[in-house]
Design a protein around this motif. Structure first.
Motif, short mmCIF file in Angstrom:
data_model
loop_
_atom_site.label_atom_id
_atom_site.label_comp_id
_atom_site.label_asym_id
_atom_site.label_seq_id
_atom_site.Cartn_x
_atom_site.Cartn_y
_atom_site.Cartn_z
N LEU A 205 124.64 0.20 -4.70
CA LEU A 205 125.88 -0.37 -5.24
C LEU A 205 127.02 -0.06 -4.27
CD1 LEU A 205 125.48 1.08 -8.87
CD2 LEU A 205 124.43 -0.98 -7.94
N LEU A 206 127.99 -0.99 -4.18
CA LEU A 206 129.04 -0.85 -3.17
C LEU A 206 130.42 -1.04 -3.77
CD1 LEU A 206 127.05 -3.48 -1.33
CD2 LEU A 206 127.39 -1.35 -0.15
N SER A 207 131.37 -0.24 -3.27
CA SER A 207 132.76 -0.46 -3.70
C SER A 207 133.20 -1.83 -3.20
CB SER A 207 133.67 0.65 -3.18
OG SER A 207 133.56 0.78 -1.78
N LYS A 208 134.15 -2.43 -3.95
CA LYS A 208 134.53 -3.83 -3.68
C LYS A 208 135.13 -4.03 -2.29
CE LYS A 208 133.40 -5.90 -7.55
NZ LYS A 208 134.34 -6.28 -8.58
N ASN A 209 135.75 -2.97 -1.74
CA ASN A 209 136.36 -3.14 -0.41
C ASN A 209 135.31 -3.28 0.70
OD1 ASN A 209 135.48 -0.53 -0.54
ND2 ASN A 209 137.43 0.41 0.02
N LEU A 210 134.03 -3.07 0.36
CA LEU A 210 132.96 -3.28 1.34
C LEU A 210 132.45 -4.72 1.31
CD1 LEU A 210 130.94 0.03 0.97
CD2 LEU A 210 132.04 -0.80 3.04
N VAL A 211 132.97 -5.49 0.35
CA VAL A 211 132.48 -6.87 0.19
C VAL A 211 133.59 -7.84 0.60
CG1 VAL A 211 131.30 -8.46 -1.37
CG2 VAL A 211 131.16 -6.01 -1.77
N ASN A 212 133.84 -7.92 1.89
CA ASN A 212 134.80 -8.91 2.38
C ASN A 212 134.32 -9.45 3.72
OD1 ASN A 212 136.00 -7.47 4.68
ND2 ASN A 212 136.74 -6.04 3.13
N GLU A 213 134.95 -10.51 4.14
CA GLU A 213 134.44 -11.23 5.32
C GLU A 213 135.19 -10.88 6.61
OE1 GLU A 213 131.77 -13.28 5.07
OE2 GLU A 213 131.66 -12.70 2.96
N ASN A 214 136.15 -9.94 6.56
CA ASN A 214 136.97 -9.78 7.78
C ASN A 214 136.21 -9.17 8.95
OD1 ASN A 214 137.12 -6.97 7.86
ND2 ASN A 214 139.06 -6.86 6.77
N PHE B 47 108.89 0.36 -3.78
CA PHE B 47 109.27 -0.17 -2.47
C PHE B 47 110.67 0.35 -2.15
CE2 PHE B 47 106.83 -4.19 -3.84
CZ PHE B 47 105.66 -3.80 -3.21
N PRO B 48 110.97 0.60 -0.88
CA PRO B 48 112.34 0.99 -0.52
C PRO B 48 113.28 -0.22 -0.60
CG PRO B 48 110.91 1.04 1.41
CD PRO B 48 110.07 0.57 0.27
N VAL B 49 114.57 0.06 -0.75
CA VAL B 49 115.59 -0.99 -0.72
C VAL B 49 116.58 -0.67 0.40
CG1 VAL B 49 115.38 -1.62 -3.15
CG2 VAL B 49 116.96 0.21 -2.51
N TYR B 50 117.30 -1.68 0.85
CA TYR B 50 118.21 -1.46 1.98
C TYR B 50 119.40 -2.40 1.89
CZ TYR B 50 115.93 -5.66 3.71
OH TYR B 50 115.45 -6.94 3.81
N ALA B 51 120.46 -2.03 2.58
CA ALA B 51 121.63 -2.90 2.73
C ALA B 51 122.10 -2.82 4.17
CB ALA B 51 122.75 -2.47 1.79
N PHE B 52 122.50 -3.95 4.72
CA PHE B 52 123.06 -4.00 6.07
C PHE B 52 124.59 -3.98 5.99
CE2 PHE B 52 119.05 -6.48 7.02
CZ PHE B 52 118.46 -5.50 7.82
N LEU B 53 125.21 -3.14 6.82
CA LEU B 53 126.65 -3.17 7.02
C LEU B 53 126.89 -3.77 8.41
CD1 LEU B 53 127.63 0.42 5.79
CD2 LEU B 53 127.66 -1.70 4.46
N ILE B 54 127.92 -4.61 8.51
CA ILE B 54 128.12 -5.33 9.76
C ILE B 54 129.59 -5.30 10.17
CG2 ILE B 54 128.46 -7.54 8.54
CD1 ILE B 54 126.89 -8.90 10.78
N LYS B 55 129.84 -5.25 11.48
CA LYS B 55 131.22 -5.35 11.95
C LYS B 55 131.25 -6.01 13.32
CE LYS B 55 132.65 -1.13 14.20
NZ LYS B 55 133.37 0.12 14.15
N LYS B 56 132.36 -6.70 13.57
CA LYS B 56 132.54 -7.36 14.87
C LYS B 56 132.83 -6.33 15.93
CE LYS B 56 134.05 -12.10 14.27
NZ LYS B 56 135.13 -12.92 13.77
#
Length: 331
Positions: free
Chosen positions: A266-275, A320-329
Motif C-alpha cells: 500500500l502506498l501514500s497518495k503522494n507516491l501516486v502521481n505522474e510528475n 507468491f511474492p508481490v512487488y511494486a516499481f518506483l520510477i523517476k526521470k
C-alpha cells in the motif's frame, strides 16, 4: 534542421514483499513452538532441506523485477523468518551476496517464533531510524494472543525519505469471521503508525506492506487504511494497487480452490502521481513464474510449497511474492 528528439530516461527501483513460509533453522529453540521444524520433529527438518529452502528463497528474490530492471529488488519485506540467523544465511547465499544486502529485524513474541524483517541494498537505501511496534490482542478467554510486531523503518532511498512498514497480521485460523477482530486491531495499529508519521511530516512517503491475511476488499483494509480514489493526494488513506489485481481474479495464495491476495503493498497518495521528478509509483504485480507453481494434480497452478499436508515436497513457499516499481526521470 530538425533536432533529434530527446528520449526520457528513467530510474526504476523495485520494492518487494515475500512470505517465505516457515524459514526456520534446524535448531530447537526452547522459547518457541518450533519443535516440529527440527531434524527430530514431525517435519524431519534437516540441514539439507534447510539449505535447499535458503537456495530457493534466494533464487526467487534474485529474480523479482529482473526482466525490467536487470537486477533484483532494492528493498524486500519478509515474513515467517525465525530469527536473524536465517536472514543472514539468506543474504549471504551466492545468488544474493554480491548485492550487499543489510538486515533490519527484531524478535517478536509470536508463539511460533516467526518474525517480519526488512532487507535492503546498502548502496541504494540508508536507514535513519527503525522501531518495532507491538500488537496486543486478546482471545475469548481474555488471554493474550502472542503475534508478530509491526516493523517501521525510516530511511533514504537514493536521498529521498521513505517510511516503510512491514507487517504480518493475525491468521485466519479458527475461521475468518472469528479471527477478524484481530486483523482489524492490526489495521488500527498500522493506521496509528501512519498517522504518527504524518504528524511529524505531512508529505511523508509511506509504503505499508505485508501478509495481511485479508483481501483488498475486506473491511480491515478498506475501512481503516485504503481508498480507491487514486487522484485525491490530500487524503491520508493509502492507495492500494493490489485492488485492481484482485478484481481480475489474481492472487498470491490459494485455499480451497479460491485465490486470495493477502500479500499487499500500500502506498501514500503522494507516491501516486505522474510528475516523475522524484520516485513515484509505476505499477505493481505478483511474481508467479512457472517454476513457483505446482505442475499437475489437484493443486495445479497453486504455489509450489515446501510441505503439503505434512509431506515434504521441496518447493518454495505457499505464497507468491508481490512487488511494486518506483520510477523517476533522470537527466
Amino acid at each position: 534542421m530538425a533536432h533529434p528528439q530527446k528520449v526520457a530516461r528513467y530510474s526504476i527501483r523495485t520494492i518487494a514483499f515475500y512470505n517465505v513460509e516457515n524459514l526456520f533453522d534446524t535448531v530447537n529453540d526452547s522459547l518457541f513452538f518450533d519443535d516440529e521444524m527440527t531434524p527430530d520433529g514431525n517435519y524431519n527438518w534437516t540441514l539439507e532441506r534447510y539449505s535447499l529452502k535458503i537456495q530457493h528463497i534466494a533464487e526467487v528474490i534474485s529474480k523479482i523485477g529482473r526482466s525490467i530492471t536487470q537486477t533484483c529488488p532494492d528493498i524486500v519485506g519478509l515474513s515467517e523468518v525465525e530469527n536473524l540467523h536465517v536472514i543472514k544465511d539468506l543474504i549471504n547465499h551466492p545468488l544474493l551476496r554480491t548485492y550487499d544486502f543489510k538486515i533490519i529485524h527484531f524478535d517478536s513474541p509470536d508463539e511460533r517464533g516467526i518474525d517480519v524483517a526488512l532487507i535492503y541494498k546498502s548502496n541504494r537505501f540508508i536507514p535513519i531510524s527503525f522501531k518495532s511496534h507491538r500488537l496486543l490482542i486478546f482471545n475469548d478467554s481474555d488471554q493474550r494472543d502472542f503475534t508478530r510486531d509491526q516493523l517501521v523503518v525510516e530511511g533514504l532511498l537514493e536521498g529521498e525519505e521513505f517510511y516503510i512498514i512491514v507487517s504480518h497480521w493475525p491468521s485466519r485460523s479458527g475461521g475468518a469471521a472469528r479471527s477478524q477482530p484481530f486483523r482489524k486491531a492490526a489495521a488500527r495499529l498500522n493506521r496509528r503508525i501512519i498517522d504518527s508519521v504524518l504528524r511529524i511530516n505531512l508529505d511523508a512517503k509511506i509504503i505499508s506492506m505485508g501478509d495481511l491475511n485479508d483481501n483488498p476488499n475486506d473491511s480491515s483494509i478498506k475501512n481503516t487504511l485504503t481508498s480507491s480514489d487514486r487522484q485525491n493526494e490530500e487524503s491520508p488513506a493509502l492507495f492500494n494497487p493490489m485492488q485492481s489485481l484482485y478484481k481480475k481474479g489474481n492472487g498470491s495464495l490459494a485455499y480451497r480452490d479460491q485465490w486470495n491476495l493477502f500479500d499487499q503493498i500500500l502506498l501514500s497518495k503522494n507516491l501516486v502521481n505522474e510528475n516523475r521528478k522524484s520516485y513515484t509509483f509505476w505499477k505493481a504485480g505478483i511474481y508467479h513464474p512457472a517454476y513457483l507453481r505446482i505442475k499437475s494434480g489437484n493443486y495445479k497452478g497453486y504455489p509450489f510449497r515446501t510441505y503439503v499436508a505434512g509431506r515434504y515436497t521441496g518447493g518454495y513457499s505457499d505464497h507468491f511474492p508481490v512487488y511494486a516499481f518506483l520510477i523517476k526521470k533522470v537527466d
